[in-house]
Design a protein around this motif. Structure first.
Motif, PDB file in Angstrom:
ATOM      1  N   ALA A  13       0.784  -1.184  -0.181  1.00  0.00           N
ATOM      2  CA  ALA A  13       0.069  -0.145  -0.141  1.00  0.00           C
ATOM      3  C   ALA A  13       0.823   1.291   0.011  1.00  0.00           C
ATOM      4  O   ALA A  13       0.383   2.036  -0.621  1.00  0.00           O
ATOM      5  CB  ALA A  13      -0.873  -0.163   1.257  1.00  0.00           C
ATOM      6  N   LEU A  14       2.011   1.135   0.717  1.00  0.00           N
ATOM      7  CA  LEU A  14       2.835   2.573   0.871  1.00  0.00           C
ATOM      8  C   LEU A  14       3.796   2.502  -0.360  1.00  0.00           C
ATOM      9  O   LEU A  14       4.664   3.725  -0.660  1.00  0.00           O
ATOM     10  CB  LEU A  14       3.623   2.315   2.181  1.00  0.00           C
ATOM     11  N   ILE A  16       6.633   0.942  -0.796  1.00  0.00           N
ATOM     12  CA  ILE A  16       8.122   1.311   0.119  1.00  0.00           C
ATOM     13  C   ILE A  16       9.167   0.991  -1.180  1.00  0.00           C
ATOM     14  O   ILE A  16      10.033   1.967  -1.131  1.00  0.00           O
ATOM     15  CB  ILE A  16       7.986   0.450   1.212  1.00  0.00           C
ATOM     16  N   GLU A  17       9.015   0.042  -1.905  1.00  0.00           N
ATOM     17  CA  GLU A  17      10.127  -0.279  -2.802  1.00  0.00           C
ATOM     18  C   GLU A  17      10.339   0.874  -3.789  1.00  0.00           C
ATOM     19  O   GLU A  17      11.427   1.303  -4.274  1.00  0.00           O
ATOM     20  CB  GLU A  17       9.708  -1.577  -3.493  1.00  0.00           C
ATOM     21  N   GLN A  18       9.243   1.288  -4.243  1.00  0.00           N
ATOM     22  CA  GLN A  18       9.262   2.471  -5.206  1.00  0.00           C
ATOM     23  C   GLN A  18       9.818   3.643  -4.734  1.00  0.00           C
ATOM     24  O   GLN A  18      10.473   4.341  -5.274  1.00  0.00           O
ATOM     25  CB  GLN A  18       7.897   2.809  -5.930  1.00  0.00           C
ATOM     26  N   ARG A  19       9.578   3.826  -3.495  1.00  0.00           N
ATOM     27  CA  ARG A  19       9.841   5.246  -2.754  1.00  0.00           C
ATOM     28  C   ARG A  19      11.578   4.983  -2.718  1.00  0.00           C
ATOM     29  O   ARG A  19      12.227   5.815  -2.716  1.00  0.00           O
ATOM     30  CB  ARG A  19       9.590   5.198  -1.345  1.00  0.00           C
ATOM     31  N   VAL A  20      12.025   3.486  -2.343  1.00  0.00           N
ATOM     32  CA  VAL A  20      13.438   3.478  -1.880  1.00  0.00           C
ATOM     33  C   VAL A  20      14.152   3.688  -3.279  1.00  0.00           C
ATOM     34  O   VAL A  20      15.114   4.361  -3.258  1.00  0.00           O
ATOM     35  CB  VAL A  20      13.823   1.955  -1.472  1.00  0.00           C
ATOM     36  N   GLU A  21      13.469   3.181  -4.352  1.00  0.00           N
ATOM     37  CA  GLU A  21      14.499   3.490  -5.655  1.00  0.00           C
ATOM     38  C   GLU A  21      14.360   4.935  -5.937  1.00  0.00           C
ATOM     39  O   GLU A  21      15.547   5.245  -6.481  1.00  0.00           O
ATOM     40  CB  GLU A  21      13.737   2.799  -6.575  1.00  0.00           C
ATOM     41  N   ARG A  22      13.292   5.515  -5.776  1.00  0.00           N
ATOM     42  CA  ARG A  22      13.457   6.968  -5.976  1.00  0.00           C
ATOM     43  C   ARG A  22      14.568   7.694  -5.161  1.00  0.00           C
ATOM     44  O   ARG A  22      15.000   8.659  -5.473  1.00  0.00           O
ATOM     45  CB  ARG A  22      12.057   7.550  -5.753  1.00  0.00           C
ATOM     46  N   ASP A  23      14.186   7.359  -3.703  1.00  0.00           N
ATOM     47  CA  ASP A  23      15.448   8.084  -3.101  1.00  0.00           C
ATOM     48  C   ASP A  23      16.613   7.451  -3.319  1.00  0.00           C
ATOM     49  O   ASP A  23      17.555   8.665  -3.331  1.00  0.00           O
ATOM     50  CB  ASP A  23      14.891   7.566  -1.394  1.00  0.00           C
ATOM     51  N   VAL A  24      16.749   6.417  -3.668  1.00  0.00           N
ATOM     52  CA  VAL A  24      18.391   6.121  -4.253  1.00  0.00           C
ATOM     53  C   VAL A  24      18.922   6.612  -5.168  1.00  0.00           C
ATOM     54  O   VAL A  24      19.861   7.146  -5.312  1.00  0.00           O
ATOM     55  CB  VAL A  24      18.475   4.729  -4.201  1.00  0.00           C
ATOM     56  N   GLU A  41       9.373   9.522   7.399  1.00  0.00           N
ATOM     57  CA  GLU A  41       8.421  10.140   8.129  1.00  0.00           C
ATOM     58  C   GLU A  41       6.962   9.835   7.737  1.00  0.00           C
ATOM     59  O   GLU A  41       6.089  10.150   8.378  1.00  0.00           O
ATOM     60  CB  GLU A  41       9.002  11.556   7.962  1.00  0.00           C
ATOM     61  N   SER A  42       6.933   9.824   6.148  1.00  0.00           N
ATOM     62  CA  SER A  42       5.579   9.722   5.619  1.00  0.00           C
ATOM     63  C   SER A  42       4.973   8.501   6.036  1.00  0.00           C
ATOM     64  O   SER A  42       3.740   8.200   5.887  1.00  0.00           O
ATOM     65  CB  SER A  42       5.749   9.731   4.201  1.00  0.00           C
ATOM     66  N   MET A  43       5.961   7.444   6.294  1.00  0.00           N
ATOM     67  CA  MET A  43       5.263   6.137   6.912  1.00  0.00           C
ATOM     68  C   MET A  43       4.717   6.315   8.163  1.00  0.00           C
ATOM     69  O   MET A  43       3.445   5.605   8.328  1.00  0.00           O
ATOM     70  CB  MET A  43       6.520   5.192   6.999  1.00  0.00           C
ATOM     71  N   ARG A  44       5.296   7.015   9.115  1.00  0.00           N
ATOM     72  CA  ARG A  44       4.522   7.455  10.341  1.00  0.00           C
ATOM     73  C   ARG A  44       3.282   8.181   9.986  1.00  0.00           C
ATOM     74  O   ARG A  44       2.246   7.722  10.782  1.00  0.00           O
ATOM     75  CB  ARG A  44       5.491   8.229  11.303  1.00  0.00           C
ATOM     76  N   SER A  45       3.225   9.058   9.372  1.00  0.00           N
ATOM     77  CA  SER A  45       1.935   9.850   9.097  1.00  0.00           C
ATOM     78  C   SER A  45       1.030   8.968   8.519  1.00  0.00           C
ATOM     79  O   SER A  45      -0.395   8.933   8.803  1.00  0.00           O
ATOM     80  CB  SER A  45       2.371  10.980   7.990  1.00  0.00           C
ATOM     81  N   TYR A  46       1.389   8.129   7.509  1.00  0.00           N
ATOM     82  CA  TYR A  46       0.383   7.061   7.181  1.00  0.00           C
ATOM     83  C   TYR A  46      -0.111   6.235   7.862  1.00  0.00           C
ATOM     84  O   TYR A  46      -1.495   6.010   8.111  1.00  0.00           O
ATOM     85  CB  TYR A  46       1.176   6.311   5.711  1.00  0.00           C
ATOM     86  N   VAL A  47       0.619   5.616   8.805  1.00  0.00           N
ATOM     87  CA  VAL A  47       0.021   4.706   9.836  1.00  0.00           C
ATOM     88  C   VAL A  47      -0.848   5.450  10.759  1.00  0.00           C
ATOM     89  O   VAL A  47      -1.838   4.891  11.143  1.00  0.00           O
ATOM     90  CB  VAL A  47       1.101   4.327  10.546  1.00  0.00           C
TER      91      VAL A  47
END
Length: 457
Positions: A13-14, A16-24, A41-47
């Motif tokens: 849902a988050l 995360i893998e796409q986020r990591v690839e974009r951040d890297v 931080e967005s993970m915390r906001s999402y949860v």
């Protein structure tokens, strides 16, 4: 109910893998970073927003439902009504008692008036005895019907030989003869009964009427015999021949079967007259006034019994109402107590949900860090503490009313301790009041009977 999702579902849902690839690709995270990235931080906001927020909404809905159910409880009002049973009984009894008393008094007046009519009737007609009559009208009419049918069947046999329609025609002719005999018998009994009247003129008139009806009935019976005799000679002229021979020679019947018809009709006439006469008292009018008095006496007796039954029924209804109230109080108390326990359980589950959500967030951050380390082909540089919820910023459950209901529960527990005693007292109040009413009604009946002369003191 929305619950904490599994880690894999949250990762998907988050994205995360796409986020990591974009951040890297953007050079994030740095090699020696000491702070969390925006993605973390967005993970915390999402949860907090998507997971804890929905769980909070559902848990709050459950709490609100329990609060609404507890607010509908009216244990205090029901218990107070049970304690105020005496005043409630008085209100319920007042109108019912007034109606019962009014009905009994009216019956007493009606019964007294009819007794007075009976005494005046006896006084005017010089009667010192009780009326003698048959109680059952059904038996009387049954015997009359039997006599009429028996006479019809016997006469039909004799008339069928000369009738053009055979047995059917003979039966209808015999039935008509029986009905005429029935009318003669009724007039004979009526006139004979009036021969016992105190008034001399009525006696004479009744005697004249009795003689006239007796003569007419005798002529009719002989005419039947003449008609039977003429019927065999010529059915078409039988009526004219019968009238002629009856006028010329009333006793000149030559046929034996015709004399049997005369005897049968005469016996039936006598039996019907006797039956009509003995069914009522020989003094005219004595039976009817006596029947009215006895009927009113039964109504008077039934009025008293119905009043007692009405009081008993009223007592049963009030006792059933008290019993239902007691059962309702116990049922509502059990539901109220269970609802408070469910509310506390919901509150406890919500805190457990927060702990589970924190565990989910930890897993998401660890996955983000480990995946980013693999993508950058190096060990993760961040070894600081994982993200933690700011508890003071998390949505809290609104437990308004729960503490008050806990205090109410203590009060209700005290009510339950006293309920058995209060219930017994309420039932006793109803029993005592109804016994008092029954005694008052009995006293009223005794007083009315003495005041109206319905019995001797």
């Amino acid at each position: 109910m929305t619950s904490i999702p599994a880690t894999k579902a949250a990762i998907t849902a988050l994205k995360i893998e796409q986020r990591v690839e974009r951040d890297v690709k953007a050079g994030i995270p740095e090699v020696d970073r000491r702070n969390h990235t925006d993605s973390e931080e967005s993970m915390r906001s999402y949860v907090v927003r998507e997971i804890i927020g929905r769980v909070h909404e559902n848990r709050q809905g459950e709490l609100d439902k329990e609060l609404a159910d507890r607010s509908d409880v009216d244990i205090r009002q029901l218990y107070q009504e049970m304690k105020n049973t005496e005043s409630l009984v008085e209100k319920s009894v007042a109108a019912r008692l007034a109606n019962l008393v009014s009905g009994i008094k009216q019956r007493a007046q009606e019964y007294s008036a009819l007794r007075m009519d009976l005494e005046m009737f006896r006084e005017r007609n010089g009667l010192t005895r009780e009326a003698v009559y048959r109680e059952s009208k059904l038996l009387h009419f049954s015997i009359v019907f039997f006599i009429v049918i028996l006479e019809t069947v016997l006469n039909a046999f004799f008339l069928s030989k000369g009738s053009a329609l055979g047995l059917v025609g003979g039966f209808f002719q015999a039935f008509i003869i029986s009905m005429i005999n029935l009318g003669f018998a009724a007039f004979l009994a009526f006139s004979l009964r009036h021969c016992f009247h105190l008034n001399a003129l009525r006696k004479i008139g009744a005697g004249v009427l009795f003689g006239a009806v007796l003569l007419a009935s005798g002529v009719f019976v002989l005419g039947v015999g003449h008609y039977r005799e003429a019927l065999e000679a010529d059915p078409f002229t039988a009526s004219q021949v019968a009238m002629s021979t009856l006028q010329a020679q009333p006793m000149g019947i030559q046929d034996f079967n015709s004399w049997i018809m005369v005897v049968v009709s005469g016996i039936a006439l006598v039996l019907l007259t006797a039956k009509f006469f003995v069914v009522d008292d020989r003094y005219p009018g004595y039976t009817s006034v006596t029947r009215r008095v006895k009927s009113q006496h039964a109504a008077w007796r039934d009025a008293h019994e119905d009043a007692i039954d009405s009081v008993n029924q009223m007592a049963e209804e009030m006792q059933d109402g008290i019993s239902d109230t007691e059962k309702t109080i116990r049922a509502q108390f059990i539901q109220f107590k269970a609802s408070i326990e469910r509310s506390e359980e919901i509150h406890r589950h919500y805190h457990e949900d927060i702990i589970k959500a924190q565990g989910l967030l930890d897993e998401l951050v660890r996955y983000y860090q480990s995946y980013s380390a693999r993508m950058m082909n190096r060990r993760s540089a961040y070894f600081g503490e994982l993200l933690r919820f700011e508890l003071e910023k998390l949505p809290r459950l609104n437990t308004t009313g729960l503490e008050q209901h806990k205090q109410d529960l203590a009060t209700f527990e005290q009510v339950m301790d006293e309920l058995d005693h209060t219930y017994t007292g309420a039932i006793d109040v109803v029993n005592r009041r109804c016994e008092t009413i029954q005694a008052a009604l009995s006293e009223l009946v005794d007083k009315l009977e003495l005041d109206h002369g319905l019995r001797r003191g």
